[in-house]
Design a protein around this motif. Sequence first.
Motif, PDB file in Angstrom:
ATOM      1  N   ARG A 210       0.860  -1.189   0.000  1.00  0.00           N
ATOM      2  CA  ARG A 210       0.000   0.000   0.000  1.00  0.00           C
ATOM      3  C   ARG A 210       0.888   1.228   0.000  1.00  0.00           C
ATOM      4  O   ARG A 210       1.827   1.353   0.788  1.00  0.00           O
ATOM      5  CB  ARG A 210      -0.913  -0.005   1.232  1.00  0.00           C
ATOM      6  CG  ARG A 210      -1.920   1.153   1.223  1.00  0.00           C
ATOM      7  CD  ARG A 210      -2.974   1.015   2.303  1.00  0.00           C
ATOM      8  NE  ARG A 210      -2.438   1.181   3.651  1.00  0.00           N
ATOM      9  CZ  ARG A 210      -2.399   0.222   4.567  1.00  0.00           C
ATOM     10  NH1 ARG A 210      -2.849  -0.991   4.286  1.00  0.00           N
ATOM     11  NH2 ARG A 210      -1.897   0.454   5.778  1.00  0.00           N
ATOM     12  N   ALA A 211       0.589   2.138  -0.926  1.00  0.00           N
ATOM     13  CA  ALA A 211       1.382   3.365  -1.039  1.00  0.00           C
ATOM     14  C   ALA A 211       1.105   4.296   0.145  1.00  0.00           C
ATOM     15  O   ALA A 211       0.019   4.294   0.738  1.00  0.00           O
ATOM     16  CB  ALA A 211       1.050   4.069  -2.353  1.00  0.00           C
ATOM     17  N   ALA A 212       2.104   5.092   0.464  1.00  0.00           N
ATOM     18  CA  ALA A 212       1.970   6.138   1.488  1.00  0.00           C
ATOM     19  C   ALA A 212       3.090   7.143   1.266  1.00  0.00           C
ATOM     20  O   ALA A 212       4.036   6.890   0.508  1.00  0.00           O
ATOM     21  CB  ALA A 212       2.045   5.539   2.885  1.00  0.00           C
ATOM     22  N   ASP A 219       2.526   4.319   7.504  1.00  0.00           N
ATOM     23  CA  ASP A 219       1.154   4.382   6.985  1.00  0.00           C
ATOM     24  C   ASP A 219       0.955   3.450   5.796  1.00  0.00           C
ATOM     25  O   ASP A 219      -0.184   3.143   5.432  1.00  0.00           O
ATOM     26  CB  ASP A 219       0.810   5.810   6.551  1.00  0.00           C
ATOM     27  CG  ASP A 219       0.691   6.756   7.739  1.00  0.00           C
ATOM     28  OD1 ASP A 219       0.635   6.253   8.877  1.00  0.00           O
ATOM     29  OD2 ASP A 219       0.676   7.986   7.513  1.00  0.00           O
ATOM     30  N   GLY A 220       2.050   3.030   5.164  1.00  0.00           N
ATOM     31  CA  GLY A 220       1.951   2.164   3.997  1.00  0.00           C
ATOM     32  C   GLY A 220       2.435   0.760   4.284  1.00  0.00           C
ATOM     33  O   GLY A 220       2.726   0.387   5.431  1.00  0.00           O
ATOM     34  N   ASN A 222       5.261  -1.677   2.413  1.00  0.00           N
ATOM     35  CA  ASN A 222       6.282  -1.569   1.376  1.00  0.00           C
ATOM     36  C   ASN A 222       6.498  -2.916   0.685  1.00  0.00           C
ATOM     37  O   ASN A 222       7.017  -3.869   1.279  1.00  0.00           O
ATOM     38  CB  ASN A 222       7.596  -1.088   1.996  1.00  0.00           C
ATOM     39  CG  ASN A 222       8.556  -0.601   0.945  1.00  0.00           C
ATOM     40  OD1 ASN A 222       8.851  -1.295  -0.020  1.00  0.00           O
ATOM     41  ND2 ASN A 222       9.058   0.626   1.123  1.00  0.00           N
ATOM     42  N   PRO A 270       4.121   0.442  -3.509  1.00  0.00           N
ATOM     43  CA  PRO A 270       2.908  -0.370  -3.400  1.00  0.00           C
ATOM     44  C   PRO A 270       2.986  -1.680  -4.171  1.00  0.00           C
ATOM     45  O   PRO A 270       2.082  -2.514  -4.082  1.00  0.00           O
ATOM     46  CB  PRO A 270       1.832   0.538  -4.002  1.00  0.00           C
ATOM     47  CG  PRO A 270       2.573   1.316  -5.053  1.00  0.00           C
ATOM     48  CD  PRO A 270       3.966   1.528  -4.502  1.00  0.00           C
TER      49      PRO A 270
END
Length: 405
Positions: A210-212, A219-220, A222, A270
Amino acid sequence: MTDAVTETVARTDRERAVCERVDAAQIVAVTTALVEAPSVNPGGTEGEAVAVLRAAAERVGATVEVREVAPGRPNLVATLPGGDGPGVMFLGHSDVVPPGPGWTDDPFAARVSDGRIVGRGSTDMKGGLAAIVAAMDALRGENLSGPVQLVCTVDEEEHGIGVRDLVGGPDAYPLHPGGYAGCVVAEPTAMETVIACRGASYIEIEIRGRAAHSGRPADGRNAIDAATKVIDIIRADHDAMQADLDPLLGAGTWNVGTITGGQGISAVAPNCSIGIDRRLMPDEDADAIAENLRAEVRRHGIDSDGIEVDIAVTMSMPGFRTAPDHPFVRAAVDAVTAVGAHTSIGGWTAACDGGFVSRDLGVDCIVLGPGDITGQAHQPDESVAVDDLVTAARAYAVLALRLLG
């Protein structure tokens, strides 16, 4: 390589006559014509080279059938007739790798220089195909107990669609109902008698996170970090396999060949994709290896907490192993020494179509051919010695004569 053989086995008058009928000029002409019919893979352009091979085989009295596996990509089976007993199969492929940079002349304008034929595919393996045709010509008129067949497949250098079609529907091909004493894969081995060959597989791994913002990486999730953990598993397995080496083949290997991922330096990655080459021992199965890797990913907790890992086998070709005391192996060794050449029994860490023939058609295989796969194949100014092609043709003819004569 082990079990060196240097003595010359005495030949009969019949064998000497067959050897004398091997025509060097014919071999040069057929090899040259095949090189000058580019069949670069990828490209799907084997049709022209197969047409050259078909004409050459028909000129020496073989009956030829072709089957189009894909548009412009025909497999070929050429048969020199014999009796109803087991035959001998010679296996080759019509495609070549791209020429690449570094050539001193046109790679598809074949030329003879210092006794060597220079051109893309001369060693791997159009010279070998020409040697088989010359051997079939030398055997014409002999009262053989079974047929001599040349099977030439497409796409050996990439995904093996030719040999997969051959073994997937053998009834569609004029394969001999009486079976085969064995199969010679005429890949370049410098006339070493290879009785064991590794297989190969491609395993592709897709990792999603998930990108952050990179300022708050927590928050993401990797995907590149996850990929490094998968690679650690692969590296550990590779190292463990090297501790238990087969005397002929070494061990299976992992190689991470490609990796791509992320969307920018300032973002948590992501996604990440890994492309892996996994070389197979003859008793290994690529799907089972992929399933074991999935289990290790789960065991290490990599596929969790917002990370998804998909593992897929996208290509697999089997290896093979033939017993060193198999009658076909001993006959091949004796045939090579009978024509005054040196051979030894060994293994090959490369892969070839012979694994399919062994596994799926039940035909015992060896790899035995003219040329140097490590010093010439897939390289600029690829070349093969004319004398080596003549030696191979004579050895092939003597082998067939001893088994079928």
